[in-house]
Design a protein around this motif. Structure first.
Motif, PDB file in Angstrom:
ATOM      1  N   ILE A  82       0.837  -1.200   0.000  1.00 44.51           N
ATOM      2  CA  ILE A  82       0.000   0.000   0.000  1.00 44.51           C
ATOM      3  C   ILE A  82       0.876   1.255   0.000  1.00 44.51           C
ATOM      4  O   ILE A  82       1.683   1.452   0.905  1.00 44.51           O
ATOM      5  N   PHE A  83       0.700   2.102  -1.031  1.00 44.99           N
ATOM      6  CA  PHE A  83       1.418   3.380  -1.087  1.00 44.99           C
ATOM      7  C   PHE A  83       0.398   4.525  -1.189  1.00 44.99           C
ATOM      8  O   PHE A  83      -0.786   4.285  -1.459  1.00 44.99           O
ATOM      9  N   SER A  84       0.865   5.747  -0.967  1.00 45.72           N
ATOM     10  CA  SER A  84       0.014   6.948  -1.101  1.00 45.72           C
ATOM     11  C   SER A  84      -1.284   6.865  -0.307  1.00 45.72           C
ATOM     12  O   SER A  84      -2.301   7.401  -0.736  1.00 45.72           O
ATOM     13  N   VAL A  85      -1.225   6.246   0.850  1.00 50.75           N
ATOM     14  CA  VAL A  85      -2.467   6.070   1.609  1.00 50.75           C
ATOM     15  C   VAL A  85      -3.001   7.418   2.097  1.00 50.75           C
ATOM     16  O   VAL A  85      -4.202   7.580   2.332  1.00 50.75           O
ATOM     17  N   LYS A  86      -2.113   8.412   2.187  1.00 49.17           N
ATOM     18  CA  LYS A  86      -2.553   9.740   2.634  1.00 49.17           C
ATOM     19  C   LYS A  86      -3.612  10.322   1.695  1.00 49.17           C
ATOM     20  O   LYS A  86      -4.468  11.102   2.111  1.00 49.17           O
ATOM     21  N   ARG A  87      -3.545   9.926   0.418  1.00 50.96           N
ATOM     22  CA  ARG A  87      -4.556  10.394  -0.539  1.00 50.96           C
ATOM     23  C   ARG A  87      -5.942   9.850  -0.224  1.00 50.96           C
ATOM     24  O   ARG A  87      -6.941  10.341  -0.743  1.00 50.96           O
ATOM     25  N   LEU A  88      -5.992   8.784   0.585  1.00 49.76           N
ATOM     26  CA  LEU A  88      -7.269   8.145   0.880  1.00 49.76           C
ATOM     27  C   LEU A  88      -7.817   8.559   2.245  1.00 49.76           C
ATOM     28  O   LEU A  88      -8.986   8.305   2.550  1.00 49.76           O
ATOM     29  N   LEU A  89      -6.984   9.171   3.058  1.00 50.71           N
ATOM     30  CA  LEU A  89      -7.393   9.543   4.419  1.00 50.71           C
ATOM     31  C   LEU A  89      -8.616  10.460   4.384  1.00 50.71           C
ATOM     32  O   LEU A  89      -8.605  11.494   3.719  1.00 50.71           O
ATOM     33  N   GLY A  90      -9.655  10.056   5.075  1.00 47.85           N
ATOM     34  CA  GLY A  90     -10.846  10.898   5.176  1.00 47.85           C
ATOM     35  C   GLY A  90     -11.628  11.017   3.885  1.00 47.85           C
ATOM     36  O   GLY A  90     -12.422  11.936   3.724  1.00 47.85           O
ATOM     37  N   ARG A  91     -11.414  10.091   2.952  1.00 48.04           N
ATOM     38  CA  ARG A  91     -12.092  10.182   1.654  1.00 48.04           C
ATOM     39  C   ARG A  91     -13.009   8.999   1.408  1.00 48.04           C
ATOM     40  O   ARG A  91     -12.844   7.939   1.994  1.00 48.04           O
ATOM     41  N   SER A  92     -13.966   9.192   0.493  1.00 43.30           N
ATOM     42  CA  SER A  92     -14.851   8.107   0.093  1.00 43.30           C
ATOM     43  C   SER A  92     -14.421   7.589  -1.282  1.00 43.30           C
ATOM     44  O   SER A  92     -13.651   8.257  -1.988  1.00 43.30           O
ATOM     45  N   TYR A  93     -14.943   6.427  -1.659  1.00 46.52           N
ATOM     46  CA  TYR A  93     -14.595   5.872  -2.978  1.00 46.52           C
ATOM     47  C   TYR A  93     -15.034   6.822  -4.083  1.00 46.52           C
ATOM     48  O   TYR A  93     -14.334   7.031  -5.078  1.00 46.52           O
ATOM     49  N   HIS A  94     -16.180   7.405  -3.871  1.00 46.98           N
ATOM     50  CA  HIS A  94     -16.726   8.389  -4.796  1.00 46.98           C
ATOM     51  C   HIS A  94     -15.689   9.486  -5.099  1.00 46.98           C
ATOM     52  O   HIS A  94     -15.535   9.926  -6.233  1.00 46.98           O
ATOM     53  N   ASP A  95     -14.974   9.894  -4.065  1.00 46.01           N
ATOM     54  CA  ASP A  95     -13.980  10.962  -4.203  1.00 46.01           C
ATOM     55  C   ASP A  95     -12.787  10.553  -5.049  1.00 46.01           C
ATOM     56  O   ASP A  95     -12.238  11.353  -5.791  1.00 46.01           O
ATOM     57  N   ILE A  96     -12.363   9.305  -4.882  1.00 47.76           N
ATOM     58  CA  ILE A  96     -11.102   8.907  -5.501  1.00 47.76           C
ATOM     59  C   ILE A  96     -11.316   8.201  -6.833  1.00 47.76           C
ATOM     60  O   ILE A  96     -10.357   7.927  -7.549  1.00 47.76           O
ATOM     61  N   GLU A  97     -12.576   7.956  -7.177  1.00 55.21           N
ATOM     62  CA  GLU A  97     -12.855   7.185  -8.384  1.00 55.21           C
ATOM     63  C   GLU A  97     -12.145   7.708  -9.645  1.00 55.21           C
ATOM     64  O   GLU A  97     -11.593   6.918 -10.404  1.00 55.21           O
ATOM     65  N   PRO A  98     -12.131   9.033  -9.863  1.00 56.56           N
ATOM     66  CA  PRO A  98     -11.455   9.519 -11.081  1.00 56.56           C
ATOM     67  C   PRO A  98      -9.971   9.132 -11.131  1.00 56.56           C
ATOM     68  O   PRO A  98      -9.385   9.099 -12.205  1.00 56.56           O
ATOM     69  N   ASN A  99      -9.385   8.866  -9.976  1.00 56.78           N
ATOM     70  CA  ASN A  99      -7.962   8.536  -9.926  1.00 56.78           C
ATOM     71  C   ASN A  99      -7.732   7.084  -9.539  1.00 56.78           C
ATOM     72  O   ASN A  99      -6.640   6.721  -9.106  1.00 56.78           O
ATOM     73  N   LYS A 100      -8.763   6.248  -9.700  1.00 64.62           N
ATOM     74  CA  LYS A 100      -8.660   4.891  -9.162  1.00 64.62           C
ATOM     75  C   LYS A 100      -7.548   4.065  -9.812  1.00 64.62           C
ATOM     76  O   LYS A 100      -6.970   3.195  -9.171  1.00 64.62           O
ATOM     77  N   ASP A 101      -7.210   4.387 -11.062  1.00 66.25           N
ATOM     78  CA  ASP A 101      -6.145   3.642 -11.736  1.00 66.25           C
ATOM     79  C   ASP A 101      -4.785   3.858 -11.094  1.00 66.25           C
ATOM     80  O   ASP A 101      -3.854   3.089 -11.300  1.00 66.25           O
ATOM     81  N   PHE A 102      -4.693   4.929 -10.334  1.00 67.90           N
ATOM     82  CA  PHE A 102      -3.443   5.255  -9.663  1.00 67.90           C
ATOM     83  C   PHE A 102      -3.077   4.186  -8.638  1.00 67.90           C
ATOM     84  O   PHE A 102      -1.910   3.916  -8.390  1.00 67.90           O
ATOM     85  N   PHE A 103      -4.096   3.571  -8.053  1.00 67.38           N
ATOM     86  CA  PHE A 103      -3.856   2.616  -6.968  1.00 67.38           C
ATOM     87  C   PHE A 103      -3.811   1.201  -7.519  1.00 67.38           C
ATOM     88  O   PHE A 103      -4.724   0.782  -8.219  1.00 67.38           O
ATOM     89  N   SER A 104      -2.730   0.494  -7.165  1.00 66.49           N
ATOM     90  CA  SER A 104      -2.613  -0.863  -7.710  1.00 66.49           C
ATOM     91  C   SER A 104      -3.066  -1.908  -6.708  1.00 66.49           C
ATOM     92  O   SER A 104      -2.975  -3.089  -6.947  1.00 66.49           O
ATOM     93  N   TYR A 105      -3.570  -1.451  -5.568  1.00 63.10           N
ATOM     94  CA  TYR A 105      -4.124  -2.378  -4.595  1.00 63.10           C
ATOM     95  C   TYR A 105      -5.648  -2.250  -4.591  1.00 63.10           C
ATOM     96  O   TYR A 105      -6.205  -1.358  -5.239  1.00 63.10           O
ATOM     97  N   LYS A 106      -6.295  -3.137  -3.847  1.00 68.79           N
ATOM     98  CA  LYS A 106      -7.753  -3.248  -3.933  1.00 68.79           C
ATOM     99  C   LYS A 106      -8.455  -2.265  -2.994  1.00 68.79           C
ATOM    100  O   LYS A 106      -8.333  -2.359  -1.772  1.00 68.79           O
ATOM    101  N   ILE A 107      -9.170  -1.344  -3.588  1.00 67.33           N
ATOM    102  CA  ILE A 107      -9.970  -0.416  -2.795  1.00 67.33           C
ATOM    103  C   ILE A 107     -11.423  -0.834  -2.939  1.00 67.33           C
ATOM    104  O   ILE A 107     -11.921  -1.034  -4.047  1.00 67.33           O
ATOM    105  N   ILE A 108     -12.099  -1.025  -1.811  1.00 67.97           N
ATOM    106  CA  ILE A 108     -13.484  -1.496  -1.826  1.00 67.97           C
ATOM    107  C   ILE A 108     -14.379  -0.433  -2.472  1.00 67.97           C
ATOM    108  O   ILE A 108     -14.344   0.735  -2.094  1.00 67.97           O
ATOM    109  N   ASP A 109     -15.170  -0.883  -3.456  1.00 67.67           N
ATOM    110  CA  ASP A 109     -15.957   0.095  -4.213  1.00 67.67           C
ATOM    111  C   ASP A 109     -17.457  -0.135  -4.155  1.00 67.67           C
ATOM    112  O   ASP A 109     -18.213   0.462  -4.905  1.00 67.67           O
ATOM    113  N   ASN A 110     -17.925  -0.991  -3.230  1.00 69.16           N
ATOM    114  CA  ASN A 110     -19.377  -1.240  -3.237  1.00 69.16           C
ATOM    115  C   ASN A 110     -20.182  -0.223  -2.426  1.00 69.16           C
ATOM    116  O   ASN A 110     -21.350  -0.030  -2.646  1.00 69.16           O
ATOM    117  N   ASP A 111     -19.511   0.467  -1.507  1.00 70.24           N
ATOM    118  CA  ASP A 111     -20.199   1.518  -0.766  1.00 70.24           C
ATOM    119  C   ASP A 111     -19.457   2.812  -1.067  1.00 70.24           C
ATOM    120  O   ASP A 111     -18.449   3.119  -0.448  1.00 70.24           O
TER     121      ASP A 111
END
Ligand code: ADP
Ligand code: MG
Length: 618
Positions: A82-111
Motif C-alpha cells: 500500500i502506497f500513497s495512503v494519505k490520498r485516501l485519508l478521510g475520503r470516500s470511494y466516490h472521491d477517488i474514483e477519477p484517480n482509481k487507476d493510480f492505486f494498484s491495490y484493492k480499494i473497496i468500491d461497493n459503498d
C-alpha cells in the motif's frame, strides 16, 4: 534542551519524555526532535535513513513491513503493498474514483459514499489504520534512536486537509500509541524551520510553496510580534511529483506505441515504469537527458521534453499562488520571502517559475524533504513550553455551516477565518409542535448544500412542543487549534442541549478544494439568484403555513369576510411560488403580511410575528 527530572522514589534520573515532530507524507514520512543543544534534528535510525517511504507491505505469513523494505514489494507484489495512503485519508470511494487507476491495490468500491476501505488478502484496512502503521514505525525508530519512550507528537497535514482528514490523522496517531498534541499545517511548520518569526521583532510576509509527491499547498503567512498568522491558503490535494512521473510514463507509452490498457492491466509493468519515470525525473534535476529501459522498453527523455510535459501542472500551482495572493489581498511585491518545501521543488522548472511569479529568489537552503518535520519538532518544543513567546494562528480553508430550509448553506465560520474560532447563530422551527431538529453540517463555498461537502448530521431531540418559530436554537461551531470542528445545539427556552461530537458521515467529494473554490466563483451569480428564489419561496411557504394555522385556531377573532380575503391572497401567493419569480413572490408575501398584520396585533399574539421572522430549519 531536553528536560531532566529525578525520580524521588528511586533516585534515578529520568529524561522527560520527548515530544517529536512528524511529517506524515504521501510519499515519505519522517520524524524530528529537538536535540540537547536545542536544535531541530531529523532522526536517522541506524542505517535506515531519514526518509521512511510511506509504504506498507503485508506478507503472506502475516508480517507487516513499513518503509524501504515495504517499497521493495511495490513491483513484485502490488496487491499487498500500500502506497500513497494519505490520498485516501478521510475520503470516500466516490472521491477517488477519477484517480482509481493510480492505486494498484484493492480499494473497496461497493459503498461509494462511506470512507474507503482497502482489501489485502481477506483482511480489510482503513486508511487510518494504514497511516497508523506508518506512524508506529516512526515512533519505534525514534525510540530506538533516542533510547527513550516517545509518546507525544505533533503531526503535520497539508493546509487543505478538511476536518475529516485532520481527524483521521489524529486517529492514526492514536492507533500508533501517540498522544497527538497538535495537528499543524505543513507550510506553517516549514516557515518555523526557517526560523522565521522566532525573533519577535521580525515583521514579514512569507509565501510557502510546498510541492510534494501527492499534494500541493501554498500559504501566505504574516509574521508579526512573534505571531504567525496565515493570511490565506490555496492548493490542490491531487497534484504533485507523482503527476510528473505519470506524465513521463504516458510519454514513454506513446513513444513506444504501447497499448495503454495493456500496460495499466499489467500492474507489475506499470509500477516498474512509474519507478523508472521517477528515476528519470530526479536525474533530470541535474542532467539534460535520461536514458534507461524497463524490460526491453527503451525509456529515454530529455529535460526539455520533461519540462513541456509538466508545464501545465506547474502552471496550475502558479495559478494557486495567484489565488492565495488575491485572497490575502496582497500584491507580489508585498511578499518578503518565498519558502520552498517538498521534494518536487528540486525540479529546476518549478523553482524558476515560482521565483518568476514572486519576482525574487526563493528560499531553498533547508532540505525540502526535511523542512516540515524540523518545523514540527520546533512546534513540539513550543508546546512543551520551551518557547512561550510564540503563538500560532491558522485559518480554515473552506467555510463551515449548516443546512437551512430549501437546502441552503448557512455559513457559520467563513473561509479563511482564524483558527481557533468560535461562532454561533440562532435558529427556530418551521412547524408547530416540532420536537426534533435535524442539524446537517457542511463545508464549502456554494449556496446550495448539495454542492458542498456534508461533514455530519445529528438530531436535536426533546424540544418541548411549541408553536413554529417559538423555540430558540443556538447552534455553536467550535473550531479548535487543530482545525477539528465541534458542533453544539441548545434550545434556549427549554435548555434542551446536545453537545455532539461531529463524526464525518462522508469523506471528501471527488472535487478538489481548489476546484470547489473555482466552481464557487464561476457559479457565484447563478448561485445567488437561485438562493434568492429559494429564500423567497421558503419565506412564502412559511407564511402560508403560519397564516393557515392561525386561521384554523383563531376563527373567533377573524371575520368571515377577512377569512375569505385572506384565503384569496394565499391562493395568489401559491401561484407566485409556483412561478418561481422571486419578485412576484415577495410582492404577494408583502400583501398577505399587510392584510394579516392587524389580526396578530388584535390578538396580542406574537406567534405569527415571530414565525414570520425567524429563520427555520426543517
Ligand atoms: P510528500 O510530502 O508528498 O511525502 P516529499 O516532499 O517527500 O513528498 O516529495 C516527494 C516527491 O519529491 C516525489 O514525487 C519525488 O519523486 C520528488 N523528488 C525527490 N527528489 C527529487 C528531485 N531531485 N527532483 C525532482 N523531484 C524529486
Ligand atoms: Mg510533504
Amino acid at each position: 534542551m531536553a528536560k531532566v527530572s529525578i525520580n524521588l522514589a528511586t533516585g534515578s534520573v529520568q529524561k522527560e519524555d520527548i515530544i517529536v515532530g512528524i511529517d506524515l507524507g504521501t510519499t515519505n514520512s519522517l520524524v524530528a526532535f529537538i536535540n540537547p543543544e536545542g536544535n531541530p534534528q531529523v532522526i536517522n535510525d541506524t542505517g535506515k535513513g531519514v526518509l521512511v517511504p510511506s509504504v506498507v507491505h503485508f506478507q503472506s505469513n502475516g508480517t507487516v513491513l513499513v518503509g524501504n523494505e515495504a517499497k521493495e514489494f511495490l513491483i513484485p507484489d502490488p496487491q499487498n503493498t500500500i502506497f500513497s495512503v494519505k490520498r485516501l485519508l478521510g475520503r470516500s470511494y466516490h472521491d477517488i474514483e477519477p484517480n482509481k487507476d493510480f492505486f494498484s491495490y484493492k480499494i473497496i468500491d461497493n459503498d461509494i459514499e462511506s470512507l474507503v476501505k482497502i482489501k489485502v488478502g481477506d483482511q480489510f484496512f482503513t486508511p487510518i489504520e494504514l497511516s497508523g502503521l506508518i506512524l508506529k514505525e516512526l515512533k519505534e525508530r525514534a525510540e530506538h534512536a533516542l533510547k527513550t519512550p516517545v509518546n507525544r507528537a505533533v503531526i503535520t497535514v497539508p493546509a487543505y486537509f478538511n476536518d475529516s482528514q485532520r481527524q483521521a490523522t489524529r486517529d492514526a496517531g492514536k492507533l500508533a500509541g501517540l498522544d497527538v498534541l497538535r495537528i499543524v499545517n505543513e507550510p506553517t511548520a516549514a516557515s518555523l524551520a526557517y526560523g522565521i518569526g522566532l525573533n519577535p521583532d521580525e515583521e514579514k510576509i512569507i509565501a510557502v510553496y510546498d510541492l510534494g509527491g501527492g499534494t500541493f499547498d501554498v500559504s501566505i503567512l504574516k509574521i508579526q510580534n512573534g505571531i504567525f498568522e496565515v493570511l490565506s491558503t490555496n492548493g490542490n490535494t491531487f497534484l504533485g511529483g507523482d503527476d510528473f512521473d505519470q506524465a513521463i510514463v504516458h510519454y514513454w507509452i506513446e513513444q513506444n506505441r504501447l497499448d495503454k490498457t495493456e500496460v495499466s492491466n499489467d500492474q507489475e509493468l506499470s509500477q516498474a515504469l512509474r519507478l523508472k519515470a521517477e528515476e528519470a525525473k530526479i536525474a533530470l534535476t541535474t542532467q539534460n537527458i535520461f536514458n534507461g529501459a524497463v524490460n526491453d522498453i527503451p525509456c529515454a527523455i530529455s529535460r526539455i521534453t520533461f519540462e513541456e510535459l509538466i508545464l501545465p501542472k506547474v502552471e496550475q500551482t502558479i495559478g494557486c499562488c495567484a489565488n492565495a495572493l488575491r485572497d490575502a489581498g496582497l500584491g507580489v511585491d508585498e511578499i518578503d520571502e518565498v519558502v520552498m518545501v517538498g521534494g518536487s521543488t528540486r525540479t529546476p522548472l518549478v523553482k524558476e517559475m515560482v521565483s518568476e511569479l514572486f519576482n525574487k529568489p526563493v528560499q531553498d537552503k533547508i532540505n525540502p524533504d526535511e523542512v516540515v518535520a524540523l518545523g514540527a519538532a520546533i512546534q513540539a518544543d513550543i508546546l512543551a513550553g520551551n518557547r512561550k513567546d510564540i503563538l500560532l494562528l491558522d485559518v480554515t480553508p473552506l467555510s463551515l455551516g449548516i443546512e437551512t430550509m430549501g437546502g441552503l448553506m448557512d455559513i457559520i465560520i467563513p473561509r479563511n477565518a482564524k483558527v481557533p474560532s468560535k461562532a454561533g447563530r440562532q435558529y427556530t422551527t418551521s412547524i408547530d409542535g416540532q420536537v426534533n431538529m435535524k442539524i446537517s453540517v457542511y463545508q464549502g463555498e456554494r449556496d446550495l448544500v448539495k454542492e458542498n461537502r456534508k461533514l455530519a448530521e445529528f438530531d436535536l431531540k426533546g424540544i418541548p412542543a411549541m408553536p413554529a418559530g417559538f423555540p430558540k436554537v443556538d447552534i455553536n461551531f467550535l473550531l479548535n487549534a487543530d482545525g477539528i470542528l465541534k458542533v453544539q445545539a441548545v434550545e434556549l427556552r427549554s435548555g434542551v442541549k446536545q453537545e455532539v461530537e461531529v463524526k464525518p458521515t462522508y469523506g471528501l467529494t471527488d472535487q478538489e478544494v481548489e476546484q470547489m473554490l473555482i466552481d464557487s466563483i464561476q457559479n457565484a451569480k447563478g448561485d445567488v439568484s437561485q438562493r434568492m428564489v429559494i429564500e423567497a419561496r421558503t419565506e412564502g411557504e412559511q407564511m402560508i403555513y403560519t397564516v393557515e394555522r392561525f386561521l384554523e385556531k383563531n376563527k373567533q377573532y377573524v371575520s368571515p369576510a377577512e377569512v375569505t380575503d385572506t384565503k384569496a391572497l394565499l391562493e395568489k401567493l401559491k401561484l407566485a411560488l409556483a412561478s418561481g419569480d422571486k419578485d412576484s413572490i415577495h410582492k404577494n408575501i408583502e400583501e398577505v403580511n399587510e392584510f394579516t398584520r392587524p389580526f396578530a396585533e388584535r390578538l396580542m399574539d406574537q406567534a405569527i410575528a415571530t414565525a414570520m421572522k425567524g429563520k427555520a430549519i426543517e
